[in-house]
Design an enzyme around this catalytic site. Structure first.
Site, short mmCIF file in Angstrom:
data_model
loop_
_atom_site.label_atom_id
_atom_site.label_comp_id
_atom_site.label_asym_id
_atom_site.label_seq_id
_atom_site.Cartn_x
_atom_site.Cartn_y
_atom_site.Cartn_z
N CYS A 244 111.10 49.07 -49.28
CA CYS A 244 112.52 48.88 -48.99
C CYS A 244 113.30 49.31 -50.23
O CYS A 244 112.74 49.94 -51.12
CB CYS A 244 112.84 47.44 -48.58
SG CYS A 244 112.34 46.19 -49.78
N THR A 245 114.56 48.98 -50.31
CA THR A 245 115.42 49.48 -51.39
C THR A 245 114.99 48.98 -52.76
O THR A 245 114.74 49.76 -53.69
CB THR A 245 116.88 49.10 -51.14
OG1 THR A 245 117.26 49.55 -49.85
CG2 THR A 245 117.79 49.74 -52.18
#
Length: 342
Positions: A198-199
């Protein structure tokens, strides 16, 4: 001391754009038990305000989730504050890889039920039994294994502009929505290597524990997310398996990880990956718009919204009365008005 911003956001945005102050954009999170989130929030606001911190921070009984910017001149003092904080000491700071210092224009700290809305009942499984953390080189190696399934834990508008090679990118609007959908997609692959990213890593922290609870045997996650991966790839001269942009939840709306442009303008179909929000305050639709369409539609998502922005402000206010679009800026990205939205 007033523990919230009282200056008009348009004034603050203009001040930020005109400022020559060098700022560093940072994200960090920590799952740590907070007995009194409101009290912690108020103290954190007072301390960060003194350091000139801008950004968006969520505080809950389960911990802290922060996306902020810090004046370069105060960065050493900020790091010292983190190191001396019982709640935050030892936590990694993810520093933005493509940063103009214009990411945030005010400080906003909110108390929430959870620091990431996941819809899970944490009492039903061991949230500390997380997946194996992998650094960039380890991630690349496992990603090349034919027995590995790579899963993007982000929303559709994030993965649309950038994702890892061969990754599954669920067409979802929220993290909460993605968890059961991904589990169903992989129900016959529980013995494979489940490699998530994810980020900045926070969504994978909870998801990895959840999927282990649901019977997945080999669960891995990218340590520090895309942001830290990009930093390690650059500093260590590794192969970059991420293509395109990393969507970020601030005024930048994205940071470039590779020169690949994998998305298209939602209005004309031309190759482009520039996110924007519709200039109609009653819409604020998040979408991809090329320079040509930005000029033609004056930053709006449609002719209808373009007509609205030319109305007197009083009429615009009447049209949007009772409609709160501000909180939906990063939750949309879908509209029948967009001819080329995938």
């Amino acid at each position: 001391m007033i523990l919230h911003n009282r200056v008009n956001k348009d004034v603050l945005k203009e001040q930020l754009q005109n400022s020559t102050e060098k700022r560093i954009t940072i994200s960090f999170y920590k799952y740590v038990k907070l007995e009194n989130p409101q009290e912690y929030r108020d103290q954190l606001y007072a301390d960060f305000f003194k350091l000139g911190v801008y950004g968006r921070i969520y505080v809950a009984h389960e911990g802290i989730n922060a996306q902020i910017s810090v004046p370069d001149a105060n960065f050493d003092a900020f790091e010292k504050y983190i190191d001396n904080s019982p709640e935050l000491s030892g936590e990694r700071l993810n520093i933005a890889v493509d940063d103009n210092g214009k990411s945030f224009f005010k400080l906003k700290i909110q108390v929430r039920h959870k620091i990431v809305a996941d819809g899970l009942n944490d009492e039903t499984f061991d949230v500390t039994n997380r997946g194996v953390h992998l650094k960039a080189e380890e991630f690349n190696k496992l990603a090349s294994d034919p027995n590995t399934v790579i899963v993007d834990m982000r929303n559709h508008y994030e993965s649309e502009v950038g994702h890892f090679e061969n990754a599954i990118t669920p067409d979802v609007d929220t993290f909460k929505q993605s968890l059961p959908i991904i589990e169903d997609m992989l129900k016959d692959k529980k013995d494979k290597n489940l490699l998530m990213y994810c980020t900045g890593g926070i969504r994978c922290e909870k998801a990895s524990a959840y999927y282990k609870h649901r019977g997945f045997k080999n669960v891995f996650q990218l340590e520090g997310g895309i942001i830290e991966y990009a930093r390690q790839v650059k500093s260590q001269g590794l192969e970059n398996k991420f293509k395109g942009k990393n969507f970020v939840f601030d005024e930048r709306l994205g940071e470039r990880i590779s020169e690949d442009v994998i998305a298209v303008c939602h209005q004309c179909g031309q190759s482009d990956d520039t996110h924007t929000n519709c200039k109609n305050d009653g819409c604020h639709l998040l979408f991809i718009q090329c320079e040509k369409c930005a000029e033609e539609f004056e930053g709006c998502c449609s002719k209808e919204c373009q007509d609205v922005i030319h109305l007197p402000e009083e009429e615009q206010a009447k049209i949007r009365k009772g409609i709160n679009k501000g909180r939906q800026v990063f939750k949309k990205g879908r509209s029948e008005k967009l001819a080329f939205k995938k």
